[in-house]
Scaffold this motif. Structure first.
Motif, PDB file in Angstrom:
ATOM      1  N   GLY B  45     -13.227   3.046  21.141  1.00  0.00           N
ATOM      2  CA  GLY B  45     -12.442   3.790  20.204  1.00  0.00           C
ATOM      3  C   GLY B  45     -13.133   4.276  18.969  1.00  0.00           C
ATOM      4  O   GLY B  45     -12.806   4.593  18.002  1.00  0.00           O
ATOM      5  N   MET B  46     -14.442   4.230  19.109  1.00  0.00           N
ATOM      6  CA  MET B  46     -15.496   4.876  18.070  1.00  0.00           C
ATOM      7  C   MET B  46     -15.324   6.444  18.005  1.00  0.00           C
ATOM      8  O   MET B  46     -15.515   6.976  19.069  1.00  0.00           O
ATOM      9  CB  MET B  46     -16.956   4.484  18.309  1.00  0.00           C
ATOM     10  CG  MET B  46     -17.734   5.029  17.266  1.00  0.00           C
ATOM     11  SD  MET B  46     -18.024   4.133  15.805  1.00  0.00           S
ATOM     12  CE  MET B  46     -19.602   4.445  15.409  1.00  0.00           C
ATOM     13  N   GLN B  47     -14.921   6.845  16.783  1.00  0.00           N
ATOM     14  CA  GLN B  47     -14.637   8.288  16.551  1.00  0.00           C
ATOM     15  C   GLN B  47     -15.995   9.056  16.138  1.00  0.00           C
ATOM     16  O   GLN B  47     -16.462   9.833  16.517  1.00  0.00           O
ATOM     17  CB  GLN B  47     -13.378   8.522  15.728  1.00  0.00           C
ATOM     18  CG  GLN B  47     -12.206   8.156  16.407  1.00  0.00           C
ATOM     19  CD  GLN B  47     -10.963   8.165  15.387  1.00  0.00           C
ATOM     20  OE1 GLN B  47     -10.899   8.243  14.531  1.00  0.00           O
ATOM     21  NE2 GLN B  47      -9.945   7.844  16.166  1.00  0.00           N
ATOM     22  N   ARG B  48     -16.469   8.508  15.025  1.00  0.00           N
ATOM     23  CA  ARG B  48     -17.806   8.936  14.572  1.00  0.00           C
ATOM     24  C   ARG B  48     -18.585   7.977  13.576  1.00  0.00           C
ATOM     25  O   ARG B  48     -17.722   7.120  13.085  1.00  0.00           O
ATOM     26  CB  ARG B  48     -17.658  10.364  13.820  1.00  0.00           C
ATOM     27  CG  ARG B  48     -16.730   9.919  12.436  1.00  0.00           C
ATOM     28  CD  ARG B  48     -16.692  11.371  11.792  1.00  0.00           C
ATOM     29  NE  ARG B  48     -16.160  11.313  10.484  1.00  0.00           N
ATOM     30  CZ  ARG B  48     -14.716  11.192  10.286  1.00  0.00           C
ATOM     31  NH1 ARG B  48     -13.848  11.175  11.403  1.00  0.00           N
ATOM     32  NH2 ARG B  48     -14.418  10.911   8.899  1.00  0.00           N
ATOM     33  N   MET B  49     -19.561   7.885  13.369  1.00  0.00           N
ATOM     34  CA  MET B  49     -20.539   7.431  12.497  1.00  0.00           C
ATOM     35  C   MET B  49     -20.703   8.170  11.245  1.00  0.00           C
ATOM     36  O   MET B  49     -21.195   9.296  11.344  1.00  0.00           O
ATOM     37  CB  MET B  49     -21.612   6.554  13.093  1.00  0.00           C
ATOM     38  CG  MET B  49     -22.472   6.176  11.899  1.00  0.00           C
ATOM     39  SD  MET B  49     -23.942   5.085  12.616  1.00  0.00           S
ATOM     40  CE  MET B  49     -23.083   3.335  13.232  1.00  0.00           C
ATOM     41  N   GLU B  50     -20.659   7.515   9.932  1.00  0.00           N
ATOM     42  CA  GLU B  50     -21.113   8.461   8.767  1.00  0.00           C
ATOM     43  C   GLU B  50     -22.294   7.587   8.118  1.00  0.00           C
ATOM     44  O   GLU B  50     -22.007   6.551   7.738  1.00  0.00           O
ATOM     45  CB  GLU B  50     -19.908   8.658   7.821  1.00  0.00           C
ATOM     46  CG  GLU B  50     -19.084   9.943   8.426  1.00  0.00           C
ATOM     47  CD  GLU B  50     -18.010  10.067   7.445  1.00  0.00           C
ATOM     48  OE1 GLU B  50     -17.640   9.554   6.329  1.00  0.00           O
ATOM     49  OE2 GLU B  50     -16.912  10.987   7.990  1.00  0.00           O
TER      50      GLU B  50
END
Lengths: 83, 149
Positions: B45-50
């Motif tokens: 479920g990881m959408q993005r890293m910032e």
């Protein structure tokens, strides 16, 4: 003296600004933190656990008892997570 | 070589090839490269890293880490690339490369660079998943890893 104070990561989110000018008479980082804590609840909360925080003076890591003499930029942030 | 801090993606293969060539010209016979990739959350479920950073201090800290590595090992070339901003799972976050006459120095210096990058370079990772966003907590192991140097 007037310091440029920067906040990063969750500290920035909790305080609500990324940077601000702070007029202070504090002699050390610890003294500055005491002044900030006394300002408003959001600062008191953000600075409630110093073990969870790091500080840099003019872009060099420092200790909380470091003097502010001659310092222009103070940055507070959580432990770094690079790599 | 150089330290680069950038938002845009980099081509790991092309960077490694260019580094190996430059290191070889500088006298290296051993090149070690490492790259860090955005991984999915444990349950998915990881959408993005910032990644947030401290412009100015970041470049200084990375330059200092590179100088320390060069002082400790016989290195012919060093490169560090670290990205900031948003990135998707599978994207490359950062890379280090070291070149030396022999592999022992290149391996040790690459590990040293990684250990110091983890907890002494002003980057902060935030994971944005289906359940919300969370700042990645620093690990005590990462801090302890510095003791061996």
């Amino acid at each position: 003296m007037t310091l440029k104070v920067l906040y990063f990561a969750w500290l920035r989110e909790r305080i609500g600004v990324p940077r601000e000018e702070v007029d202070t008479a504090a002699a050390t980082v610890g003294g500055l933190i005491e002044e900030l804590r006394a300002r408003e609840e959001r600062y008191a909360l953000a600075f409630s656990d110093l073990k969870a925080l790091r500080v840099a003076l003019d872009q060099e890591l420092a200790d909380f008892d470091a003097p502010l003499d001659g310092v222009r930029e103070v940055a507070f942030f959580p432990p770094m997570t690079g790599g | 070589m150089a330290v680069r801090v950038q938002q845009e993606p980099f081509d790991y293969g092309a960077e490694c090839a260019a580094f190996a060539k430059a290191a070889s010209r500088a006298g290296a016979g051993a090149v070690v490269t490492f790259c860090g990739v955005v991984r999915d959350l444990p349950g998915g479920g990881m959408q993005r890293m910032e990644i947030e950073h401290y412009p100015g201090m970041t470049e200084r800290a990375l330059g200092d880490i590179e100088a320390q590595a060069r002082a400790r090992w016989a290195l012919d070339a060093v490169a560090i690339i670290h990205r900031h901003g948003p990135m998707a799972p599978g994207e490359m976050i950062m890379m280090v490369a070291t070149g030396s006459a022999h592999r022992a120095d290149a391996f040790a210096a690459a590990e040293f660079l990684m250990d110091y990058l983890k907890s002494r370079a002003p980057f902060w990772k935030k994971e944005i998943g289906a359940q919300g966003a969370e700042w990645v907590a620093a690990k005590e192991d990462d801090e302890r890893a510095l003791d061996r140097w």
